[in-house]
Structure formats: C-alpha cells, structure tokens
Scaffold this motif. Structure first.
Motif, PDB file in Angstrom:
ATOM      1  N   ASP A 128      44.377  47.052  37.594  1.00  0.00           N
ATOM      2  CA  ASP A 128      44.041  45.629  37.675  1.00  0.00           C
ATOM      3  C   ASP A 128      43.100  45.340  38.832  1.00  0.00           C
ATOM      4  O   ASP A 128      42.408  44.330  38.825  1.00  0.00           O
ATOM      5  CB  ASP A 128      45.295  44.737  37.719  1.00  0.00           C
ATOM      6  CG  ASP A 128      46.358  45.196  38.684  1.00  0.00           C
ATOM      7  OD1 ASP A 128      46.185  46.231  39.339  1.00  0.00           O
ATOM      8  OD2 ASP A 128      47.390  44.509  38.776  1.00  0.00           O
ATOM      9  N   SER A 130      39.735  46.078  37.314  1.00  0.00           N
ATOM     10  CA  SER A 130      39.350  45.093  36.305  1.00  0.00           C
ATOM     11  C   SER A 130      38.610  43.904  36.907  1.00  0.00           C
ATOM     12  O   SER A 130      38.025  43.110  36.176  1.00  0.00           O
ATOM     13  CB  SER A 130      40.589  44.595  35.549  1.00  0.00           C
ATOM     14  OG  SER A 130      41.432  43.839  36.395  1.00  0.00           O
ATOM     15  N   LEU A 190      48.771  46.759  34.998  1.00  0.00           N
ATOM     16  CA  LEU A 190      48.884  45.658  35.953  1.00  0.00           C
ATOM     17  C   LEU A 190      50.097  45.897  36.853  1.00  0.00           C
ATOM     18  O   LEU A 190      51.241  45.780  36.416  1.00  0.00           O
ATOM     19  CB  LEU A 190      49.047  44.323  35.212  1.00  0.00           C
ATOM     20  CG  LEU A 190      47.941  43.970  34.208  1.00  0.00           C
ATOM     21  CD1 LEU A 190      48.242  42.637  33.532  1.00  0.00           C
ATOM     22  CD2 LEU A 190      46.582  43.930  34.890  1.00  0.00           C
TER      23      LEU A 190
END
Length: 804
Positions: free
Chosen positions: A175, A178, A207
């Motif tokens: 994450d 990302s 995540l």
C-alpha cells in the motif's frame, strides 16, 4: 466480489499445515534480520549471536510469506506456472526464506544447504558484509523485480505476462507503493492484456496500513470505496481481511478461497476467449488483502505499539545485542514460532511441511520465467541491407533514417510472428518517430472498444502505445527479463522520465552478469528520435540531450551509446543491438530528411569500427598530418561539420582538413575504461597528438571532455554541443544559438590553427557575415535561408571505397 461468495476450500488440518509453513517462513525471516549464530535457538540467545548492525524490513514480510504459502498450494493443486513479483522488495527476507524452504535456494547455492549449518549461513549472510542485499535482488531466486525503488511491480508483472499464455503473474503491491505515480498508471495494463495469447496478472494489493512512519492512503480507505475504485479500473476485487486477534486457521481458509476464486475466474476468462471466441475486455480478478503490519511479531516494545503500526516497518526490536531486555524479547518472539516443531534434528524442514512446496521448475524460486535467459530464443533478423538507401554519392541524397528503420522493423515483426517474442513500446510516438511501416505487419494492441474509424488498433498487436514512459520502460523490462526482445522508442527529451528506472535496470543487469546461474537476457534497446536538434517546433521544453550523460554513468560493460549519422548506419546499428544480450543500448537518430553519407558496405565497416576517418571528406594528403581535425558525433552535428568543411575547402583550399565521424560514443574512452574503447595509439592516429580538434557533438559538450580527458591531445580538443539555448525557432537557428552551426565551427577552426587567423581574415569575415545574414533572414521570413535549407555535399565521389 466479496470473499463470502466462495465456499471454504481447506480443511482445518490442511489450514494448520499451511500455517506451520507460514510460521517457518516467518522464523527464517526474523532470523535473517537478527542472528549470526545459534540459528535454531538450541541454546539461550547470547549477545554475540545477534548481528551488530540490524538491517532489514520485517513489517511487510509476514504478509509476503502468507501469500507465498497459498500460491504454493495453488501451484501444486492446479499444476500452474506462477511468477511471484514482490512489489515490497524490501521484504527480501521473506523471498529468501521461502526459496530456501522449497529447496530452490540450496540448489542454486549449494554452500547453503537445507540443514542447521545452511540455516546459520542463510541468517549470517543477510545484509552482512560479503553477503546478500536486504531486497529481492538479482541474487534472489525467483525474482525479476528488486522493489528497492517503489512503483514498478505491476508494470513488470504485465510485461512478464505479455505473450506468455500459460503464465499467471502474482504481483504483490504494497500500500506504500500504491501511492506512487508509476504504480497508479500501471493498473491500466489490463487494457493491453489479450486473454487469447497473453498470460494473466493477479494483482494482490497488500494493505497493512502503514508505510515508513505514516498511514497509507489505501490502507485508510474502506472496502466499499476500494471496490468502486478498482471496479472502475476494470478489475473484480476479492477481499481478504485479517485481524491480529483473528484465528489464523480462519485467515488461511479465507485466503485459500480467495485464491481459488481468482484462479477460477482467470481460467474461465481465458477459456472463453481461447475456445469460445468471446471478445471484449474482460474484468480480471484481483485480491485486496488486509493484514497487520508486522503480523505475528511483538505487540509492543518499550511500551510502544509495534504490530499493526509503522514501528514494525524495519527492525522492531532495535537493541537486541546491547540490551538484555530487548534480547529476551527477541528470543521470546522467535521461540514463539516453535522451531522445534518446524525443523527436524538436522535443521531441515519436517517432511509434512516439505510436501507443501511444489516440485522442480514449478517452484516459484525455480521457475524459468524468473530466469528469462532459459527461455530466450534468438530473433530472426532480416538482412538490414535489404532496407538500405542506395547513397550512391556522399551526402547528395536525402533520406529519413527512422523511416528506413521502420521498414526493417516491419520485416522483423513478420519473421517472428509465429514466435510472438518481439514488441515495440512507445508513448504514442510510433508514427511521429517515422516508424509507421510497422503497421503494415501489425497493429497497436488494445482491449477496450474499437471504433470503425480507428486506425491500426486491434486486440492482438505487436506495438504497445500508452502515454506513460514509465509503463513503456517497465513493460519492456518485464518482457526482456522473461526471455523476449523489444524496442522502446521515445522522444529524446522525455526519456528522462525513466532515469531512475534505467538506473535500477542497469544495476540489475550488472549484478546478474556476475551470477553464473542467471542466463543472459536480451538487451534493453532505446531508439531516441525527435531529438534536441529537430525539436525546433516544440521549443525549449522538448530540447534536452542529457539522457546520454545519465547512461554513461553506469558500468562500462552494461551500457552502449550510438549516434548513427544516416539511415544506413542506423540500420546496421539497430540490427546489431537487437542481437545483443545483457546490455542497455541507446541509439539516437533523427527522423527528418537529411543527407545520406554512406553506402551499406561503407556503413558496415564504419559501424564495426565505431569511428573512423572519412577520407573522401577531407583534403589532407594520404598519410600526412592534417592542420585541423573536424570531428562529429550525431546526425545534425555531422551535417554541420560537413558544411563547415565545405566552407573551409572553398575559402581556404590550402588548409589540410581531416574528418572523423564517431558512431559508437564509447570508443572515445580508453580500452581500460570501456570494452569498446580504442587504444591510445589508435586514438592518437585519428585525432593526432598536437593538432586542434573541432568536435561537433550531439549533446552536452562536457561529456566528450569527460570521455577523453586522459588522451594525449585532450588539451587541443574543442567541443561544440548543446549549450542549453533553445526556443521555438528554425532548425538552423537552433544550431546557431548553440554555436554548433557550420559558421561557428569553421571560425573555430580558423582560430585554433596556429598562424591561420592572420591569413584567413577574409574567410572569417565571410563566415561572420553568414551568421548576420542568417539572423536577418530568419527573423524576417520565419524560415531558414534557401542556401542553408537546401545545402548538400557538393563533392562527387563513389561511396564504395570500403573503410572510409
């Protein structure tokens, strides 16, 4: 698609076995970060058994291990080919741990066997002088992606999947990663993935809520919003949510169901496309997995939260060597995995857990897709001479170099159509860079709707265009690292966007070349056109030749830079580069009509040498010394140098001029610095030891000085190049602004030849008047003088004299 839609696929017993495998990987991961002795904790942990420098990243590693264990089950049960792309590459201890558990590591590195001794070596070497890096580096089996610089996991995964129809690339996206721009664009890879001929990418968005010291954006978004986001991107998200307080058996069952659902959907999509002929862009599955950062690690250290928080990111217990309390906490953590139940008396994984790993090349650490040289087949390359302009007379015929290259590439695509092992990547510039002949053999690949009036779009094509240099670079890296070939064409100024990606790939190749088990992969080839000297219509923002400077910083055995002056030298250079391996080749060539200097035979000799004297262009006596050397590298610098020589021959016919053209920039370095460098004696023979050298260079002048600083005649080397002067103006005005034009070059020759300035007063004044007239004309008419725009080499002579 919520995970509740899928029935559980694991029994409690199977889940418990996978959990023990997961714990074994975690144990090995922690040991790599902390221990240099006592690997199985068969005695109390002592201070000297803890590494003095604790380096590594724990926080992401348990999630990576969890995913790896579940992919192992998928591979075994489905006989699947799976490539594991580890976006959080700093979770390197997990990749090393898993490849050791499955046996791949010890097969590649026999000195680290699957026993207690091997485990001790495995631990000690990690992030230790003389050992291995902390990232999933080239030394790591099963890896094509280091992840040291975040943002490129998913684009590498798509590059690997193209033209690998039976491969599933499981790509873990952290994450933190990302949040990067390249990763954000990479979700669009599904638009270019053809389910008939390509493999599949299974993104697994991991995540854990935190990056180094802050929450992550996706980590704080709720599942409903994430579902909408990724559905909008064209994916079908499957959620797996794990809490630290949850029963891990339930977590394993949920992940197993998610993996089965994803692989079922992938096969259904491919079956519908390949057997039923269903068209249209499919909605590919992805997994969104939430798990605590540092899962199964210490809950708190010194009263501060660790598990499920950013403090778990790197080394959660940071004073285990010097602080007895920290050391006791580390020992409690590691013993909590119950290593005595995971490893036998010899230190090997117990049999029931060994049976969970796939066998042979199905192991993710042994898959040939992660060692692409094992799969690489040579390109069928046409004879480049079949596409060569005739160039019967030096410099008196016009041609477009990249247009000739386009015809060559079209035939190359045709010859390799059945192999499906070559692609062209570029940011919407195939036509702009005059390579449009390739569309006679293929199309641009595109999975979204195609309108009746669209041109050169198809679901199956060899050309990939997207307005993101990051994606083009990453796709081609993934494509070549898994055994295929390709070309990245780009505007010269904007290839800078991938500077750091180039860095990472060059480092990867440098390390890989020193690993015997890594088989050679195809070279990464750049074709940079629309270059600095013919970006006069776009202006200053498009005028930057500095990528070359960036490239030559890398190890000499990895990089090559070529500046072909015409179509035939470009064709020969391109053909050569497409046949090389483990290199990064940068070719800079113009797309505009320009003089053609060499026949095909002459180009062959000239490019093989990398540089040479154009005897037909100078006027020195054979075997004699010149008064001045006019050197050039690049198409526009070559034309301006030749025009300058024309001026000198007209106005100072007694001046003895030698012309040296450089195609391979690396030949200017000494051979001790670069394999292509020429010996000092050969350099002195070309450039003399004491005569002035006026060098017209494509890029920034300082690079030529840097490459030649220890040559004998460096003090007499005077380089003209890009001086960071640019605007929207005419082609000739661009070179004038940077003093690369024929008049400045001729004037500099006069000024540098001893005693010539006095005898050449009138000639010098004539050249200055030429600059004045140019300025007057261009600012009045908005175009170059006809005599400038229409200039061609006025001296007839056949080009077949061989080594000219």
């Amino acid at each position: 698609m919520p995970i509740a839609d899928h029935a559980a696929v694991l029994t409690d017993e199977d889940a418990a076995l996978i959990d023990r495998y997961f714990l074994a990987a975690n144990y090995l991961s922690v040991g790599q970060i902390y221990l240099m002795a006592n690997p199985l904790l068969r005695e109390p942990l002592a201070a000297e058994q803890v590494k003095p420098r604790l380096l590594g990243h724990w926080g992401t590693t348990p999630g990576l291990n969890f995913i790896y264990a579940h992919l192992n089950r998928i591979i075994r049960e489905r006989d699947a080919d799976v490539l594991y792309v580890c976006g959080p590459g700093h979770g390197g201890p997990g990749m090393v741990a898993n490849t050791w558990l499955e046996g791949s590591y010890s097969e590649i590195y026999p000195s680290i066997p699957q026993d207690a001794e091997g485990m001790g070596k495995l631990f000690r070497q990690f992030s230790f002088p003389g050992g291995i890096p902390s990232h999933a580096a080239p030394e790591t089996p099963g890896s094509i992606h280091e992840g040291g610089e975040l943002g490129y996991a998913l684009v590498h995964a798509y590059g690997a999947a193209f033209d690998n129809p039976d491969l599933v690339v499981a790509c873990v996206v952290g994450d933190g990663e990302s949040e990067t721009g390249p990763l954000a664009a990479s979700w669009h890879g599904n638009v270019f993935l053809n389910p008939v001929h390509d493999g599949a990418v299974l993104p697994i968005l991991h995540l854990n809520g935190y990056k180094i010291a802050n929450p992550t954006i996706f980590g704080r978004m709720d599942d409903a919003d994430l579902a909408k986001l990724f559905e909008g991107f064209g994916y079908r998200p499957i959620f797996v949510v794990i809490d630290a307080s949850d029963d891990r058996i339930a977590a394993h069952k949920a992940m197993a169901a998610a993996c089965d659902a994803a692989f079922d959907e992938i096969r259904a999509i491919q079956r519908d496309a390949r057997e039923a002929g269903h068209a249209g862009m499919p909605r590919w599955p992805m997994i969104v997995m939430r798990s605590p950062k540092g899962w199964t690690g210490p809950k708190e250290v010194d009263g501060k939260r660790v598990e499920g928080f950013w403090r778990a990111h790197q080394v959660p217990i940071d004073a285990a060597r010097t602080d007895e309390g920290h050391r006791a906490l580390l020992e409690q953590w590691m013993r909590g995995y119950k290593p005595e139940e995971l490893f036998d008396e010899d230190g090997a994984l117990v049999p029931e857990l060994r049976a969970l790993a796939p066998q042979g090349d199905k192991r993710m650490g042994s898959t040939p897709f992660a060692n692409g040289g094992r799969l690489r087949a040579e390109l069928r390359r046409p004879d480049w001479r079949d596409f060569a302009p005739t160039a019967k007379v030096h410099g008196q015929e016009q041609g477009e170099a990249t247009k000739a290259a386009g015809r060559y590439l079209a035939e190359l695509i045709r010859l390799n159509a059945d192999r499906r092992n070559f692609r062209i990547m570029g940011p919407d510039e195939t036509n702009s860079n005059r390579l449009q002949a390739v569309f006679e053999q293929t199309d641009r690949v595109w999975q979204e709707p195609i309108e009746s009036y669209d041109e050169d779009l198809a679901t199956d094509g060899r050309v990939m265009e997207v307005l993101s240099e990051h994606l083009c670079q990453g796709w081609l890296e993934g494509y070549t690292l898994t055994g295929r070939h390709g070309l990245f064409n780009c505007y010269e100024a904007f290839v800078h966007i991938v500077d750091s990606m180039f860095n990472q790939h060059a480092k990867w190749l440098k390390v890989s070349r020193d690993l015997d088990w890594r088989r050679p992969v195809s070279s990464f080839n750049y074709l940079l056109s629309s270059h600095v000297w013919r970006q006069d219509h776009n202006g200053f923002s498009h005028q930057d030749p500095g990528f070359i400077d960036h490239v030559v910083n890398k190890k000499a055995d990895i990089v090559r830079v070529y500046l072909p002056p015409d179509a035939n030298t470009l064709l020969r250079t391109l053909d050569h580069c497409l046949g090389t391996y483990d290199r990064i080749n940068v070719i800079v060539a113009g797309k505009q009509p320009a003089p053609q200097w060499l026949s095909a035979d002459a180009a062959e000799y000239h490019c093989a040498a990398g540089l040479g004297v154009w005897t037909w262009a100078g006027n020195q006596e054979a075997g004699g010394e010149p008064d001045v050397v006019m050197a050039c590298a690049g198409d526009v610098p070559t034309m301006e140098t030749m025009a300058a020589v024309d001026l000198l021959r007209q106005h100072l016919p007694e001046l003895k001029v030698r012309v040296v053209n450089v195609v391979d920039l690396m030949t200017l370095q000494p051979r001790s610095d670069h394999p292509h460098g020429i010996a000092d004696a050969d350099f002195d023979a070309l450039f003399t030891t004491d005569k002035p050298v006026i060098f017209a260079y494509h890029g920034y002048p300082h690079l030529i000085h840097r490459l030649t600083y220890n040559r004998t005649n460096h003090r007499n080397l005077h380089v003209h190049g890009f001086m960071e002067e640019g605007t929207t103006t005419t082609p000739f005005d661009m070179v004038v602004r940077n003093e690369l034009d024929r008049f400045h070059l001729a004037i500099d020759a006069i000024d540098r030849v001893p005693g010539l300035a006095v005898r050449a007063v009138e000639a010098k004044q004539h050249f200055r008047n030429g600059l004045i007239e140019h300025h007057r004309y261009v600012t009045t008419h908005g175009e170059d003088l006809p005599d400038i725009a229409g200039w061609s080499w006025p001296y007839a002579g056949a080009t077949e004299e061989g080594r000219d």
